[in-house]
Design a protein around this motif. Structure first.
Motif, mmCIF file in Angstrom:
data_model
loop_
_atom_site.group_PDB
_atom_site.id
_atom_site.type_symbol
_atom_site.label_atom_id
_atom_site.label_comp_id
_atom_site.label_asym_id
_atom_site.label_seq_id
_atom_site.Cartn_x
_atom_site.Cartn_y
_atom_site.Cartn_z
ATOM 1 N N THR A 125 1.056 -1.233 0.141
ATOM 2 C CA THR A 125 0.511 0.000 -0.036
ATOM 3 C C THR A 125 0.601 1.476 -0.021
ATOM 4 N N GLY A 126 0.550 2.151 -0.768
ATOM 5 C CA GLY A 126 1.251 3.420 -1.205
ATOM 6 C C GLY A 126 0.337 4.569 -0.678
ATOM 7 N N ALA A 127 1.259 5.991 -0.522
ATOM 8 C CA ALA A 127 0.668 7.163 -0.069
ATOM 9 C C ALA A 127 -0.040 7.581 -1.026
ATOM 10 N N ASN A 128 0.295 7.544 -2.311
ATOM 11 C CA ASN A 128 -0.623 7.799 -3.654
ATOM 12 C C ASN A 128 -1.375 6.771 -4.547
ATOM 13 N N GLN A 129 -0.635 5.414 -4.373
ATOM 14 C CA GLN A 129 -0.869 4.483 -5.178
ATOM 15 C C GLN A 129 -0.605 2.894 -5.012
ATOM 16 N N ASN A 130 -1.061 2.252 -4.718
ATOM 17 C CA ASN A 130 -1.139 0.423 -4.624
ATOM 18 C C ASN A 130 0.213 0.674 -5.607
ATOM 19 N N ALA A 131 0.869 -0.922 -4.902
ATOM 20 C CA ALA A 131 2.511 -1.596 -6.236
ATOM 21 C C ALA A 131 2.026 -2.764 -5.631
#
Length: 261
Positions: A125-131
């Protein structure tokens, strides 16, 4: 008919058995290795790669050789890695973090065995977008990390936006080409006018050239006529002198010459 139905049933059973046989089955030992690989990936590999955020640390770390990197990771993190693969993984994680905005949580993970490799996929989980992180280990007792990468996962909204942009670009390109083709076709109307203008110019030049040739011909004809008159005058003067018994034609002057019917 019964034979045909029996054949169809046999083919269906064969395809069913093939489908069932395609499912992966692992032994307990292989399952334990996959669980260990997932644990190493989520608790050691990803956190260690996430720590390389300082530019100075990155530059100093990039100066180490592959063997030195493998030794440092073994000493500080406690895992066996390929030094060159670990350096490449650092670049991949930092490049992806510029898009996802930093890792905020590590989610579910799964592993598969592909011959001599164990491939682990971890949701991030990313701050702007998942990966999704992909970590590959050697399928042996050492479970050495051979590769790692962090790949941003596009959301449905992002995919739809990209699809819309691609559609607009494609349609815009088509319309631009159609407009250019229409302009080129409209220019064909001027081709006959241009040809007529050049033809008129050529005709004027031909007429001018013909006029010059006619003038030269008339001058040449006039000069030839004058030359003929001079000869005729000399012959007449000689005839008159002979009829008068004169020795020369110095005393005779021919004023005019007229043709007598």
């Amino acid at each position: 008919m019964k034979k045909f139905l029996s054949l169809v049933c046999m083919i269906t059973c064969i395809f069913g058995l093939t489908a069932c046989g395609s499912e992966e089955t692992y032994t307990d030992y292989e399952q334990r290795k996959m669980d260990t690989a997932i644990q190493i990936a989520t608790q050691y590999v990803i956190p260690s790669l996430e720590n390389f955020e300082d530019e100075a640390t990155l530059e100093s770390f990039s100066e180490y050789t592959a063997d030195e990197v493998a030794y440092l990771v073994q000493e500080n993190v406690g895992i066996t890695v390929d030094g060159y693969a670990y350096k490449t993984a650092i670049e991949s994680f930092n490049s992806a973090k510029e898009t996802i905005g930093g890792i905020t949580a590590v989610g579910d993970a799964d592993a598969t065995i592909d011959d001599d490799q164990i491939i682990v996929h971890v949701d991030v989980t990313g701050a702007n977008q998942n990966a999704q992180a992909e970590v590959i280990f050697s399928n042996d007792m050492f479970l050495s990390m051979e590769s790692a990468a962090l790949n941003p996962v596009e959301s449905m909204g992002g995919l739809m936006t990209k699809a819309a942009l691609n559609t607009l670009i494609g349609m815009g390109t088509v319309f631009v080409m159609l407009i250019m083709i229409s302009l080129i076709i409209s220019l064909f109307n001027f081709i006959p006018k241009i040809q007529a203008a050049f033809s008129k110019k050529d005709k004027k030049e031909e007429a001018k050239s013909a006029g010059i040739d006619n003038a030269v011909t008339q001058i040449a004809a006039q000069e030839a006529a004058e030359a003929d008159d001079t000869e005729l005058v000399a012959v007449i003067a000689a005839a008159i002198a002979a009829s008068e018994g004169a020795a020369s034609t110095d005393g005779f002057v021919v004023r005019s010459i007229r043709k007598v019917r």
